[in-house]
Design a protein around this motif. Structure first.
Motif, mmCIF file in Angstrom:
data_model
loop_
_atom_site.group_PDB
_atom_site.id
_atom_site.type_symbol
_atom_site.label_atom_id
_atom_site.label_comp_id
_atom_site.label_asym_id
_atom_site.label_seq_id
_atom_site.Cartn_x
_atom_site.Cartn_y
_atom_site.Cartn_z
ATOM 1 N N ALA A 116 0.844 -1.193 0.000
ATOM 2 C CA ALA A 116 0.000 0.000 0.000
ATOM 3 C C ALA A 116 0.879 1.243 0.000
ATOM 4 O O ALA A 116 1.949 1.256 0.597
ATOM 5 C CB ALA A 116 -0.908 -0.001 1.209
ATOM 6 N N ARG A 117 0.391 2.247 -0.690
ATOM 7 C CA ARG A 117 1.066 3.544 -0.689
ATOM 8 C C ARG A 117 0.394 4.438 0.348
ATOM 9 O O ARG A 117 -0.720 4.156 0.774
ATOM 10 C CB ARG A 117 0.902 4.207 -2.055
ATOM 11 N N PRO A 118 1.054 5.536 0.707
ATOM 12 C CA PRO A 118 0.384 6.483 1.596
ATOM 13 C C PRO A 118 -0.950 6.940 0.997
ATOM 14 O O PRO A 118 -1.120 7.019 -0.218
ATOM 15 C CB PRO A 118 1.377 7.639 1.698
ATOM 16 N N VAL A 119 -1.887 7.216 1.888
ATOM 17 C CA VAL A 119 -3.232 7.634 1.481
ATOM 18 C C VAL A 119 -3.184 9.103 1.075
ATOM 19 O O VAL A 119 -2.563 9.922 1.765
ATOM 20 C CB VAL A 119 -4.220 7.430 2.654
ATOM 21 N N ASP A 120 -3.835 9.429 -0.041
ATOM 22 C CA ASP A 120 -3.917 10.825 -0.489
ATOM 23 C C ASP A 120 -4.826 11.572 0.490
ATOM 24 O O ASP A 120 -6.016 11.275 0.600
ATOM 25 C CB ASP A 120 -4.471 10.897 -1.904
ATOM 26 N N VAL A 121 -4.265 12.576 1.163
ATOM 27 C CA VAL A 121 -5.007 13.307 2.190
ATOM 28 C C VAL A 121 -6.212 14.017 1.590
ATOM 29 O O VAL A 121 -7.317 13.967 2.138
ATOM 30 C CB VAL A 121 -4.081 14.319 2.912
ATOM 31 N N GLU A 122 -6.008 14.660 0.444
ATOM 32 C CA GLU A 122 -7.112 15.414 -0.162
ATOM 33 C C GLU A 122 -8.246 14.487 -0.605
ATOM 34 O O GLU A 122 -9.424 14.827 -0.454
ATOM 35 C CB GLU A 122 -6.606 16.257 -1.337
ATOM 36 N N GLU A 123 -7.916 13.319 -1.133
ATOM 37 C CA GLU A 123 -8.959 12.358 -1.518
ATOM 38 C C GLU A 123 -9.722 11.874 -0.290
ATOM 39 O O GLU A 123 -10.945 11.726 -0.325
ATOM 40 C CB GLU A 123 -8.349 11.168 -2.254
ATOM 41 N N ALA A 124 -8.997 11.617 0.801
ATOM 42 C CA ALA A 124 -9.647 11.159 2.028
ATOM 43 C C ALA A 124 -10.573 12.240 2.584
ATOM 44 O O ALA A 124 -11.696 11.941 3.003
ATOM 45 C CB ALA A 124 -8.598 10.772 3.072
ATOM 46 N N VAL A 125 -10.135 13.508 2.542
ATOM 47 C CA VAL A 125 -10.971 14.611 3.025
ATOM 48 C C VAL A 125 -12.206 14.759 2.149
ATOM 49 O O VAL A 125 -13.325 14.935 2.653
ATOM 50 C CB VAL A 125 -10.165 15.927 3.096
ATOM 51 N N GLN A 126 -12.026 14.665 0.842
ATOM 52 C CA GLN A 126 -13.161 14.786 -0.080
ATOM 53 C C GLN A 126 -14.176 13.657 0.157
ATOM 54 O O GLN A 126 -15.380 13.912 0.216
ATOM 55 C CB GLN A 126 -12.681 14.766 -1.542
ATOM 56 N N ALA A 127 -13.708 12.443 0.334
ATOM 57 C CA ALA A 127 -14.606 11.319 0.599
ATOM 58 C C ALA A 127 -15.320 11.509 1.939
ATOM 59 O O ALA A 127 -16.520 11.223 2.061
ATOM 60 C CB ALA A 127 -13.820 10.006 0.599
ATOM 61 N N TRP A 128 -14.618 12.045 2.926
ATOM 62 C CA TRP A 128 -15.229 12.325 4.230
ATOM 63 C C TRP A 128 -16.337 13.364 4.087
ATOM 64 O O TRP A 128 -17.419 13.211 4.661
ATOM 65 C CB TRP A 128 -14.139 12.793 5.189
ATOM 66 N N ARG A 129 -16.058 14.427 3.322
ATOM 67 C CA ARG A 129 -17.078 15.476 3.101
ATOM 68 C C ARG A 129 -18.320 14.892 2.439
ATOM 69 O O ARG A 129 -19.445 15.207 2.833
ATOM 70 C CB ARG A 129 -16.514 16.593 2.225
ATOM 71 N N GLU A 130 -18.122 14.049 1.427
ATOM 72 C CA GLU A 130 -19.254 13.453 0.706
ATOM 73 C C GLU A 130 -20.081 12.548 1.618
ATOM 74 O O GLU A 130 -21.313 12.550 1.548
ATOM 75 C CB GLU A 130 -18.759 12.694 -0.520
ATOM 76 N N ARG A 131 -19.421 11.795 2.465
ATOM 77 C CA ARG A 131 -20.163 10.908 3.390
ATOM 78 C C ARG A 131 -20.946 11.729 4.410
ATOM 79 O O ARG A 131 -22.016 11.341 4.835
ATOM 80 C CB ARG A 131 -19.214 9.946 4.098
ATOM 81 N N ARG A 132 -20.400 12.882 4.793
ATOM 82 C CA ARG A 132 -21.107 13.722 5.773
ATOM 83 C C ARG A 132 -22.347 14.364 5.167
ATOM 84 O O ARG A 132 -23.335 14.584 5.867
ATOM 85 C CB ARG A 132 -20.169 14.807 6.313
#
Length: 134
Positions: A116-132
């Protein structure tokens, strides 16, 4: 005190005789647990260890090799982030995870390799926003 085993008598016969005599004297009457099933022993070699961890409330992933512990953490990341209330918290969780990923890649290989590579922070934040929003 129990008498000594006489010479010439098999050990099994002597033990059986001692048990029979003790039964006749009533020494086995009213013992604690009488009439209850015997406790089951471990089903396999590590069963006792699993029960001990459960009793002690130890997280089993703490015992995993680093590559497997981080892989498990990556797998559980979406659920963990969904419980987070702030974007700063999301960024901090992902940053800490990425540091552990880098440590596993830099350190000596213990266990299977981490793919696994490091997780893209911006992608994780965007996915978090969408789930919220949902």
């Amino acid at each position: 005190m129990t008498e000594r085993k006489p010479p010439g008598v098999s050990f099994e016969s002597w033990v059986e005789r001692q048990i029979r005599l003790a039964q006749q004297r009533g020494e086995f009457d009213n013992l604690p647990g009488a009439g209850k099933p015997l406790p089951q022993g471990p089903k396999d070699r590590l069963d006792w260890f699993a029960r001990k961890l459960e009793r002690e409330n130890v997280d089993g992933s703490a015992l995993l090799p680093p590559s497997l512990a981080v892989a498990k953490e990556i797998e559980e990341l979406p659920a963990r982030l969904s419980r987070e209330r702030s974007e700063a918290g999301v960024r901090e969780i992902v940053a800490h995870l990425n540091e552990r990923i880098r440590q596993v890649h830099r350190g000596p290989q213990v266990g299977p390799p981490l793919r696994a590579r490091p997780v893209d922070v911006e992608e994780a934040v965007q996915a978090w926003r969408e789930r919220r929003k949902a």
